[in-house]
Design a protein around this motif. Structure first.
Motif, PDB file in Angstrom:
ATOM      1  N   ARG A 368      -9.550  38.808  25.043  1.00  0.00           N
ATOM      2  CA  ARG A 368      -9.300  39.636  23.855  1.00  0.00           C
ATOM      3  C   ARG A 368      -9.466  41.122  24.163  1.00  0.00           C
ATOM      4  NH1 ARG A 368     -12.734  35.974  21.295  1.00  0.00           N
ATOM      5  NH2 ARG A 368     -14.365  37.584  21.248  1.00  0.00           N
ATOM      6  N   GLN A 369     -10.386  41.434  25.050  1.00  0.00           N
ATOM      7  CA  GLN A 369     -10.666  42.833  25.346  1.00  0.00           C
ATOM      8  C   GLN A 369      -9.686  43.419  26.360  1.00  0.00           C
ATOM      9  OE1 GLN A 369     -13.363  44.331  23.756  1.00  0.00           O
ATOM     10  NE2 GLN A 369     -12.646  46.301  24.552  1.00  0.00           N
ATOM     11  N   LEU A 370      -9.370  42.670  27.415  1.00  0.00           N
ATOM     12  CA  LEU A 370      -8.582  43.220  28.519  1.00  0.00           C
ATOM     13  C   LEU A 370      -7.077  43.124  28.293  1.00  0.00           C
ATOM     14  CD1 LEU A 370     -10.482  42.038  31.735  1.00  0.00           C
ATOM     15  CD2 LEU A 370     -10.677  44.211  30.525  1.00  0.00           C
ATOM     16  N   HIS A 371      -6.614  42.016  27.718  1.00  0.00           N
ATOM     17  CA  HIS A 371      -5.172  41.809  27.654  1.00  0.00           C
ATOM     18  C   HIS A 371      -4.442  42.900  26.867  1.00  0.00           C
ATOM     19  CE1 HIS A 371      -1.297  39.794  26.678  1.00  0.00           C
ATOM     20  NE2 HIS A 371      -1.428  39.391  27.928  1.00  0.00           N
ATOM     21  N   PRO A 372      -4.944  43.373  25.723  1.00  0.00           N
ATOM     22  CA  PRO A 372      -4.224  44.429  25.002  1.00  0.00           C
ATOM     23  C   PRO A 372      -4.158  45.762  25.744  1.00  0.00           C
ATOM     24  CG  PRO A 372      -5.799  43.320  23.562  1.00  0.00           C
ATOM     25  CD  PRO A 372      -6.101  42.884  24.959  1.00  0.00           C
ATOM     26  N   LEU A 373      -4.996  45.928  26.750  1.00  0.00           N
ATOM     27  CA  LEU A 373      -5.034  47.189  27.490  1.00  0.00           C
ATOM     28  C   LEU A 373      -3.978  47.272  28.587  1.00  0.00           C
ATOM     29  CD1 LEU A 373      -8.903  47.516  27.890  1.00  0.00           C
ATOM     30  CD2 LEU A 373      -7.456  48.754  26.274  1.00  0.00           C
ATOM     31  N   ARG A 374      -3.332  46.172  28.895  1.00  0.00           N
ATOM     32  CA  ARG A 374      -2.401  46.162  30.025  1.00  0.00           C
ATOM     33  C   ARG A 374      -1.307  47.228  29.918  1.00  0.00           C
ATOM     34  NH1 ARG A 374       0.542  41.492  30.631  1.00  0.00           N
ATOM     35  NH2 ARG A 374       0.701  41.754  32.877  1.00  0.00           N
ATOM     36  N   PRO A 375      -0.727  47.496  28.727  1.00  0.00           N
ATOM     37  CA  PRO A 375       0.326  48.517  28.663  1.00  0.00           C
ATOM     38  C   PRO A 375      -0.164  49.944  28.891  1.00  0.00           C
ATOM     39  CG  PRO A 375       0.469  47.006  26.782  1.00  0.00           C
ATOM     40  CD  PRO A 375      -0.844  46.749  27.454  1.00  0.00           C
ATOM     41  N   VAL A 376      -1.469  50.177  28.782  1.00  0.00           N
ATOM     42  CA  VAL A 376      -1.974  51.555  28.901  1.00  0.00           C
ATOM     43  C   VAL A 376      -2.936  51.719  30.070  1.00  0.00           C
ATOM     44  CG1 VAL A 376      -1.667  52.060  26.460  1.00  0.00           C
ATOM     45  CG2 VAL A 376      -3.838  51.091  27.238  1.00  0.00           C
ATOM     46  N   VAL A 377      -3.083  50.690  30.884  1.00  0.00           N
ATOM     47  CA  VAL A 377      -4.091  50.750  31.937  1.00  0.00           C
ATOM     48  C   VAL A 377      -3.739  51.799  32.995  1.00  0.00           C
ATOM     49  CG1 VAL A 377      -3.120  48.985  33.477  1.00  0.00           C
ATOM     50  CG2 VAL A 377      -5.601  49.269  33.307  1.00  0.00           C
ATOM     51  N   GLN A 378      -2.472  52.246  33.036  1.00  0.00           N
ATOM     52  CA  GLN A 378      -2.102  53.280  34.008  1.00  0.00           C
ATOM     53  C   GLN A 378      -2.829  54.590  33.743  1.00  0.00           C
ATOM     54  OE1 GLN A 378      -0.081  52.291  31.602  1.00  0.00           O
ATOM     55  NE2 GLN A 378       0.697  54.143  30.581  1.00  0.00           N
ATOM     56  N   ARG A 379      -3.374  54.762  32.529  1.00  0.00           N
ATOM     57  CA  ARG A 379      -4.128  55.988  32.233  1.00  0.00           C
ATOM     58  C   ARG A 379      -5.325  56.177  33.155  1.00  0.00           C
ATOM     59  NH1 ARG A 379      -4.446  54.845  25.758  1.00  0.00           N
ATOM     60  NH2 ARG A 379      -2.371  55.594  25.177  1.00  0.00           N
ATOM     61  N   LEU A 380      -5.802  55.071  33.723  1.00  0.00           N
ATOM     62  CA  LEU A 380      -6.948  55.161  34.627  1.00  0.00           C
ATOM     63  C   LEU A 380      -6.609  55.862  35.924  1.00  0.00           C
ATOM     64  CD1 LEU A 380      -8.564  51.622  34.508  1.00  0.00           C
ATOM     65  CD2 LEU A 380      -9.096  53.611  33.121  1.00  0.00           C
ATOM     66  N   GLY A 381      -5.335  55.938  36.269  1.00  0.00           N
ATOM     67  CA  GLY A 381      -4.936  56.392  37.590  1.00  0.00           C
ATOM     68  C   GLY A 381      -4.833  55.214  38.543  1.00  0.00           C
ATOM     69  N   GLY A 382      -4.652  55.527  39.821  1.00  0.00           N
ATOM     70  CA  GLY A 382      -4.469  54.466  40.809  1.00  0.00           C
ATOM     71  C   GLY A 382      -3.028  54.002  40.857  1.00  0.00           C
ATOM     72  N   SER A 383      -2.793  52.995  41.649  1.00  0.00           N
ATOM     73  CA  SER A 383      -1.449  52.454  41.876  1.00  0.00           C
ATOM     74  C   SER A 383      -1.287  51.126  41.158  1.00  0.00           C
ATOM     75  CB  SER A 383      -1.232  52.244  43.376  1.00  0.00           C
ATOM     76  OG  SER A 383      -2.121  51.234  43.854  1.00  0.00           O
ATOM     77  N   HIS A 384      -0.045  50.634  41.137  1.00  0.00           N
ATOM     78  CA  HIS A 384       0.207  49.310  40.578  1.00  0.00           C
ATOM     79  C   HIS A 384      -0.633  48.260  41.309  1.00  0.00           C
ATOM     80  CE1 HIS A 384       3.436  50.904  38.183  1.00  0.00           C
ATOM     81  NE2 HIS A 384       4.147  51.255  39.239  1.00  0.00           N
ATOM     82  N   ALA A 385      -0.695  48.381  42.624  1.00  0.00           N
ATOM     83  CA  ALA A 385      -1.437  47.391  43.412  1.00  0.00           C
ATOM     84  C   ALA A 385      -2.924  47.433  43.078  1.00  0.00           C
ATOM     85  CB  ALA A 385      -1.225  47.655  44.904  1.00  0.00           C
ATOM     86  N   GLN A 386      -3.464  48.621  42.894  1.00  0.00           N
ATOM     87  CA  GLN A 386      -4.890  48.729  42.573  1.00  0.00           C
ATOM     88  C   GLN A 386      -5.192  48.208  41.168  1.00  0.00           C
ATOM     89  OE1 GLN A 386      -5.083  52.960  43.625  1.00  0.00           O
ATOM     90  NE2 GLN A 386      -6.742  52.482  45.045  1.00  0.00           N
ATOM     91  N   ARG A 387      -4.328  48.550  40.220  1.00  0.00           N
ATOM     92  CA  ARG A 387      -4.572  48.120  38.835  1.00  0.00           C
ATOM     93  C   ARG A 387      -4.320  46.631  38.629  1.00  0.00           C
ATOM     94  NH1 ARG A 387      -1.771  53.168  38.010  1.00  0.00           N
ATOM     95  NH2 ARG A 387       0.136  51.992  37.605  1.00  0.00           N
ATOM     96  N   ASP A 388      -3.705  45.978  39.601  1.00  0.00           N
ATOM     97  CA  ASP A 388      -3.485  44.531  39.507  1.00  0.00           C
ATOM     98  C   ASP A 388      -4.803  43.762  39.438  1.00  0.00           C
ATOM     99  OD1 ASP A 388      -1.706  42.217  39.523  1.00  0.00           O
ATOM    100  OD2 ASP A 388      -2.458  41.837  41.550  1.00  0.00           O
ATOM    101  N   VAL A 389      -5.911  44.416  39.785  1.00  0.00           N
ATOM    102  CA  VAL A 389      -7.213  43.759  39.682  1.00  0.00           C
ATOM    103  C   VAL A 389      -7.486  43.329  38.240  1.00  0.00           C
ATOM    104  CG1 VAL A 389      -8.614  45.842  39.277  1.00  0.00           C
ATOM    105  CG2 VAL A 389      -9.595  43.898  40.488  1.00  0.00           C
ATOM    106  N   ILE A 390      -6.931  44.033  37.252  1.00  0.00           N
ATOM    107  CA  ILE A 390      -7.116  43.653  35.847  1.00  0.00           C
ATOM    108  C   ILE A 390      -6.392  42.340  35.565  1.00  0.00           C
ATOM    109  CG2 ILE A 390      -6.817  44.354  33.451  1.00  0.00           C
ATOM    110  CD1 ILE A 390      -8.821  46.017  35.096  1.00  0.00           C
ATOM    111  N   ASP A 391      -5.147  42.224  36.007  1.00  0.00           N
ATOM    112  CA  ASP A 391      -4.402  40.977  35.798  1.00  0.00           C
ATOM    113  C   ASP A 391      -5.065  39.810  36.516  1.00  0.00           C
ATOM    114  OD1 ASP A 391      -2.586  42.230  34.200  1.00  0.00           O
ATOM    115  OD2 ASP A 391      -0.831  41.799  35.435  1.00  0.00           O
ATOM    116  N   GLN A 392      -5.564  40.063  37.711  1.00  0.00           N
ATOM    117  CA  GLN A 392      -6.196  38.965  38.438  1.00  0.00           C
ATOM    118  C   GLN A 392      -7.499  38.531  37.758  1.00  0.00           C
ATOM    119  OE1 GLN A 392      -6.093  38.782  42.688  1.00  0.00           O
ATOM    120  NE2 GLN A 392      -4.458  40.298  42.842  1.00  0.00           N
ATOM    121  N   THR A 393      -8.205  39.479  37.156  1.00  0.00           N
ATOM    122  CA  THR A 393      -9.395  39.119  36.389  1.00  0.00           C
ATOM    123  C   THR A 393      -9.015  38.302  35.160  1.00  0.00           C
ATOM    124  OG1 THR A 393     -10.518  41.131  37.160  1.00  0.00           O
ATOM    125  CG2 THR A 393     -11.441  40.040  35.216  1.00  0.00           C
TER     126      THR A 393
END
Length: 440
Positions: A368-393
């Motif tokens: 409930r907490q992480l899934h809605p953030l996926r469209p805006v997680v790029q705000r954190l910076g980093g690359s697609h590969a780095q931010r994939d840690v959220i999807d894997q979690t």
């Protein structure tokens, strides 16, 4: 370009420092100190020093940077307008307004498209701000003014390649990266850009071979080596070679190899991915978590760093420390100066709350907490590969919590983005879904 010195010795040291900043070979600070000693009245060396420290995104370097900026300010009278503008941009960066700093660097580039120092810093902070559009367009605005006769042209091509990759222009990115390396094989940013392309396309064996092929040019004496080892670790995980990935961590990412936050990011990110796959990190986790700086000045400075510190604490199963870190970041979020950084900080804070739920074993709350953030997680910076840690979690939470339909959607996305790799097949199996999207 106009410079504020007539000292050839100072210029030689500054240009050596510039090359180090572009290539990641060696520490530029001794060169900048030598340039300042050769011409104490020159504005640029202390600006370069403060800018280099800013690019590391660690608030702990602020005292050194402020001392350098004070020296630069004292030397600013009579300096060329270009150098004074670079000083203004780096000062804005250390004030926390990364967007304003990028805008100021861009003003330099419009007048001086060959100012690779302004280009490098703006490129880094487009990356740190998660601004993929500018990551591509900013380099594109100056690229036609460059050609292969310029000694630093391959580094510009390497930046161009990475911007293309982060905008999913994979074929163009790979071509630009390969061209840069044909001109000069010692451009790790270009090696890195092509590795990103291969990661995004699921070409894990080819990607590992690519890094091995270029290894003589990046693995010794290069500050970017740890990150490229991390990429090799991703390729090993994509083929489910967890033993190989853990061995790589022990040999190249953990222990004495970790000195600054940039290196801790990679170590934490790889060990967390192994953790999600059920691999016990053992005593690696407490050692890694202990190395992260958790002072109040650090909390909230970089949402990307905050996230990885939380991963380290969760991996170490230190839930009380994770709660304290969340509280520290919460207190600091309100002090963020710019609207853009405020959005990044709030997104990062919500991610920390989701990761804390995962550490508590509450998989539904994690989702409930992480899934809605996926469209805006790029705000954190980093690359697609780095931010994939959220999807894997999220995949791990869905598998652990029996959230089959939720996890199936993520598996569907992955198999359409890249061929069904062993890692994708693993998550499909854990979730009990077939790779055609149906329950097994």
């Amino acid at each position: 370009m106009p410079v504020g010195t007539r000292s050839t010795e100072a210029m030689r040291h500054a240009e050596q420092a510039l090359w180090r900043m572009l290539s990641f070979f060696g520490d530029p600070i001794p060169d900048l100190d030598a340039a300042a000693a050769a011409d104490p009245g020159w504005l640029l060396p202390p600006v370069m020093k403060a800018g280099f420290l800013l690019s590391l995104t660690e608030a702990a370097f602020r005292p050194q940077a402020e001392a350098a900026l004070a020296g630069a300010e004292a030397a600013s009278r009579g300096a060329p307008a270009r150098e004074r503008t670079l000083l203004a941009a780096v000062t804005q960066g250390w004030q926390g307004d990364w967007q304003a700093a990028c805008d100021t660097w861009d003003r330099v580039l419009l007048d001086h498209p060959h100012d690779i120092l302004a280009l490098l810093w703006a490129h880094f902070f487009d990356f740190h701000r998660g601004d993929a559009w500018q990551l591509r367009r900013r380099v594109a605005r100056v690229l036609p003014q460059w050609d292969a006769s310029a000694p630093l042209y391959p580094y510009v091509l390497g930046m161009h390649a990475f911007g293309l990759e982060e905008n999913h222009l994979h074929a163009e990115a790979e071509a630009a990266g390969r061209r840069a390396l044909d001109i000069d094989p010692q451009v790790p940013w270009a090696v890195h850009a092509v590795a990103h392309v291969m990661e995004m396309q699921g070409r894990f064996d080819e990607g590992a071979a690519w890094l091995r092929r270029h290894r003589p040019h990046w693995s010794v004496g290069n500050g970017f080596a740890g990150h490229l080892w991390w990429h090799l670790g991703l390729f090993r995980l994509e083929r489910l070679d967890t033993d190989g990935a853990l061995r790589l961590y022990d040999e190249h990412l953990g222990g004495d190899a970790v000195q600054i936050a940039f290196q801790r990011l990679d170590a934490t990110a790889l060990l967390w991915r192994l953790h999600l796959l059920g691999i016990d990190g053992g005593e690696r986790w407490p050692a890694l978590a202990q190395g992260w700086d958790r002072s109040d000045d650090v909390a909230g400075w970089s949402a990307f760093n905050d996230l990885h510190l939380m991963l380290a604490l969760a991996g170490a199963a230190d839930v009380p420390a994770a709660r304290r870190w969340l509280a520290q970041v919460e207190r600091r979020v309100e002090t963020t100066v710019s609207t853009e950084r405020q959005l990044a900080a709030r997104t990062g804070l919500a991610l920390l709350q989701g990761l804390l739920a995962y550490a508590h074993g509450d998989d539904e709350a994690t989702w409930r907490q992480l899934h809605p953030l996926r469209p805006v997680v790029q705000r954190l910076g980093g690359s697609h590969a780095q931010r994939d840690v959220i999807d894997q979690t999220l995949l791990a939470a869905a598998a652990r919590g029996g959230l089959q339909s939720a996890g199936r959607g993520l598996v569907n996305e992955r198999q359409l983005a890249k061929p069904a790799t062993p890692l994708t097949r693993h998550w499909a199996g854990r979730l009990g879904v077939r790779l055609d999207g149906r329950p097994s």
